[in-house]
Each structure stands twice: as structure tokens, then as C-alpha cells.
Write a protein that holds these residues in place. Structure first.
Motif, PDB file in Angstrom:
ATOM      1  N   PRO A 113      50.612  13.996  62.372  1.00 57.97           N
ATOM      2  CA  PRO A 113      49.441  14.769  62.595  1.00 57.97           C
ATOM      3  C   PRO A 113      48.485  13.756  63.519  1.00 57.97           C
ATOM      4  O   PRO A 113      48.368  12.567  63.047  1.00 57.97           O
ATOM      5  CB  PRO A 113      48.849  14.894  61.267  1.00 57.97           C
ATOM      6  CG  PRO A 113      49.867  14.178  60.373  1.00 57.97           C
ATOM      7  CD  PRO A 113      51.107  13.908  60.952  1.00 57.97           C
ATOM      8  N   GLY A 114      47.786  14.270  64.455  1.00 55.75           N
ATOM      9  CA  GLY A 114      46.954  13.348  65.194  1.00 55.75           C
ATOM     10  C   GLY A 114      47.494  13.208  66.562  1.00 55.75           C
ATOM     11  O   GLY A 114      46.808  12.340  67.359  1.00 55.75           O
ATOM     12  N   LEU A 158      45.025  14.647  52.117  1.00 53.04           N
ATOM     13  CA  LEU A 158      45.071  15.208  53.566  1.00 53.04           C
ATOM     14  C   LEU A 158      43.478  14.995  53.988  1.00 53.04           C
ATOM     15  O   LEU A 158      43.546  14.332  55.050  1.00 53.04           O
ATOM     16  CB  LEU A 158      45.503  16.433  53.684  1.00 53.04           C
ATOM     17  CG  LEU A 158      46.891  16.778  53.513  1.00 53.04           C
ATOM     18  CD1 LEU A 158      47.088  18.483  53.719  1.00 53.04           C
ATOM     19  CD2 LEU A 158      47.712  16.256  54.673  1.00 53.04           C
ATOM     20  N   PHE A 163      41.351  14.930  57.758  1.00 48.07           N
ATOM     21  CA  PHE A 163      41.828  16.415  58.177  1.00 48.07           C
ATOM     22  C   PHE A 163      40.669  16.938  57.637  1.00 48.07           C
ATOM     23  O   PHE A 163      40.084  16.580  56.491  1.00 48.07           O
ATOM     24  CB  PHE A 163      43.058  16.844  57.862  1.00 48.07           C
ATOM     25  CG  PHE A 163      44.404  16.301  58.489  1.00 48.07           C
ATOM     26  CD1 PHE A 163      44.637  16.894  59.628  1.00 48.07           C
ATOM     27  CD2 PHE A 163      45.085  15.159  57.705  1.00 48.07           C
ATOM     28  CE1 PHE A 163      45.616  16.103  60.160  1.00 48.07           C
ATOM     29  CE2 PHE A 163      46.319  14.823  58.418  1.00 48.07           C
ATOM     30  CZ  PHE A 163      46.541  15.345  59.631  1.00 48.07           C
ATOM     31  N   PRO A 167      41.755  23.510  57.381  1.00 51.62           N
ATOM     32  CA  PRO A 167      43.003  23.274  57.913  1.00 51.62           C
ATOM     33  C   PRO A 167      43.853  22.665  56.767  1.00 51.62           C
ATOM     34  O   PRO A 167      45.203  22.903  56.610  1.00 51.62           O
ATOM     35  CB  PRO A 167      42.839  22.393  59.022  1.00 51.62           C
ATOM     36  CG  PRO A 167      41.673  22.648  59.569  1.00 51.62           C
ATOM     37  CD  PRO A 167      40.861  22.849  58.108  1.00 51.62           C
ATOM     38  N   ALA A 168      43.452  21.748  56.003  1.00 51.47           N
ATOM     39  CA  ALA A 168      44.492  21.264  55.054  1.00 51.47           C
ATOM     40  C   ALA A 168      44.887  22.039  53.991  1.00 51.47           C
ATOM     41  O   ALA A 168      45.891  21.972  53.478  1.00 51.47           O
ATOM     42  CB  ALA A 168      43.544  19.944  54.492  1.00 51.47           C
ATOM     43  N   LEU A 192      51.670  17.296  56.237  1.00 47.04           N
ATOM     44  CA  LEU A 192      51.475  16.276  57.422  1.00 47.04           C
ATOM     45  C   LEU A 192      52.421  16.813  58.526  1.00 47.04           C
ATOM     46  O   LEU A 192      51.759  17.030  59.710  1.00 47.04           O
ATOM     47  CB  LEU A 192      51.914  14.865  56.825  1.00 47.04           C
ATOM     48  CG  LEU A 192      50.931  14.254  56.357  1.00 47.04           C
ATOM     49  CD1 LEU A 192      51.594  12.966  55.883  1.00 47.04           C
ATOM     50  CD2 LEU A 192      49.829  13.824  56.964  1.00 47.04           C
ATOM     51  N   LEU A 195      50.811  20.139  59.959  1.00 45.38           N
ATOM     52  CA  LEU A 195      49.413  19.854  60.614  1.00 45.38           C
ATOM     53  C   LEU A 195      49.793  19.300  61.934  1.00 45.38           C
ATOM     54  O   LEU A 195      49.120  19.307  62.795  1.00 45.38           O
ATOM     55  CB  LEU A 195      48.617  18.722  59.687  1.00 45.38           C
ATOM     56  CG  LEU A 195      47.987  19.725  58.599  1.00 45.38           C
ATOM     57  CD1 LEU A 195      47.373  18.544  57.672  1.00 45.38           C
ATOM     58  CD2 LEU A 195      46.822  20.526  59.120  1.00 45.38           C
TER      59      LEU A 195
END
Length: 200
Positions: A113-114, A158, A163, A167-168, A192, A195
Motif C-alpha cells: 500500500p502506498g 491501518l 490510511f 478505505p480502511a 494491506l 489496499l
């Protein structure tokens, strides 16, 4: 710099542990894999990295020095801060991470994620010559069997990783729908990954 802590483990959460050293309890942010190696009420040791910001001092903990070194190495790449570096180690174990970097495996890197495709390309380009690929490694940490899932705890973890709450919550609900029998650490890893997939 605080490079390691050894002492009684007072508390274990989804994304942190509290280790008492010399009468002082240190809160340490860590991955589910690292936390799984600790036991409340017992002696534990974590390798640590202290991240200093204008408004905070945050300790990050790792199962060993290898993870800590990778944590620092990831942050040498533009756009990768401590939270994303920790999320990377939560999704990929050290062997899988090194192999993905050396092979330029963008599909594996963007599971974090990210990290989108451009971020994955930067990681592979800048770090492939700084790590050595293992002979072979699984892409993810092993999933542990344990207690029933706890939605609020996973969502809170999360949010703690940066986050947004909605969305989490959606990711956790989807994961619970797919597999409601996994423990909280497994649910966090699955959320994770879900996402991370949205960023590709």
C-alpha cells in the motif's frame, strides 16, 4: 540512536508493542511478523530505528538487524517514508523484497500500500544494486492461525499506518467477507495487500 531494546513485553497490539527497559516502557511500531515473535509477560528483543520529526519521536522495531537495514535502505528512495517502509516489510519478508528489487518485479512491489508503479520502478532502479537476491523466497509472510478477527483493531492499525478510515474499513470488510476465520495479523496483511492493489 536506540538500536535495540531488550526487556519484558508489557503490551502487544496489532501494530505496536511496549517493551519495558529499566523501568521505562518503550512503544515500538512493528510489523505483524515481528509482533508474532513476542509474548506478553516474557522477555523480548527487537532491533530498532528511531525516526525523529519536528513533532514526534517514533521507534520502529524489527525481528532482526536485516529488517532494520532494509527499513533504512527503503527510505533512501524519494517518496518512501517510514510508514511505507514498514508497510513494505509487513507485506514482503526480507528475502521476497530483495528478490523483487533485483528482478525488477513491479507486480510484487506494487502490492505494498502506498507504492504505485512509478514508485516501484524507482525502488527497483535505485536499490537493485544495493541488495543481493536470495536463492528463493516466498512473496509474503506466513499466515498464522489464531484468534477470531477483530474488525475495529485492524481498521485502527491501518489508520495508524496512514490510511483514511473509510478505505480502511472497506478493505477490512472485504477481507472479512473473503475469509472470516483468519486471525487479526493475517487480516491486517490481507487488508494491506488489498489496499496496495488499488494503487496499481
Amino acid at each position: 540512536m536506540i538500536s535495540s531494546l531488550r526487556g519484558e513485553v508489557l503490551e502487544i497490539g496489532l501494530d505496536h508493542a511496549v517493551v519495558e527497559v529499566g523501568g521505562v516502557g518503550f512503544a515500538v511500531q512493528a510489523t505483524p511478523g515481528t509482533l508474532a515473535g513476542l509474548r506478553r509477560g516474557e522477555q523480548g528483543r527487537v532491533a530498532t530505528a528511531l525516526v525523529v520529526r519536528e513533532d514526534s519521536l517514533t521507534l520502529f522495531g524489527f525481528a532482526d538487524n536485516e529488517e532494520r537495514e532494509l527499513f533504512g535502505l527503503l527510505q533512501t528512495v524519494s517518496g518512501i517514508g517510514p510508514r511505507i517502509a514498514l508497510a513494505t516489510l509487513a507485506v514482503l519478508n526480507p528475502d521476497a523484497l530483495r528478490r523483487a528489487l533485483v528482478d525488477g518485479d513491479l507486480a510484487t512491489l506494487t502490492r505494498v500500500p502506498g507504492i504505485g508503479r512509478k514508485g516501484a520502478e524507482r525502488l527497483a532502479l535505485e536499490l537493485r544494486d544495493k541488495v543481493v537476491a536470495p536463492a528463493g523466497a516466498p512473496a509474503t509472510l506466513p499466515v498464522a492461525d489464531g484468534a477470531d478477527p477483530r474488525r475495529e483493531q485492524v481498521v485502527e492499525a491501518l489508520v495508524g499506518l496512514g490510511f483514511a478510515a473509510k478505505p480502511a474499513e472497506q478493505a477490512v470488510d472485504r477481507v472479512l467477507g473473503d475469509d472470516g476465520s483468519s486471525d487479526t495479523s493475517a487480516l491486517l496483511r490481507a487488508a494491506l495487500t488489498r489496499l496496495g492493489g488499488k494503487g496499481r
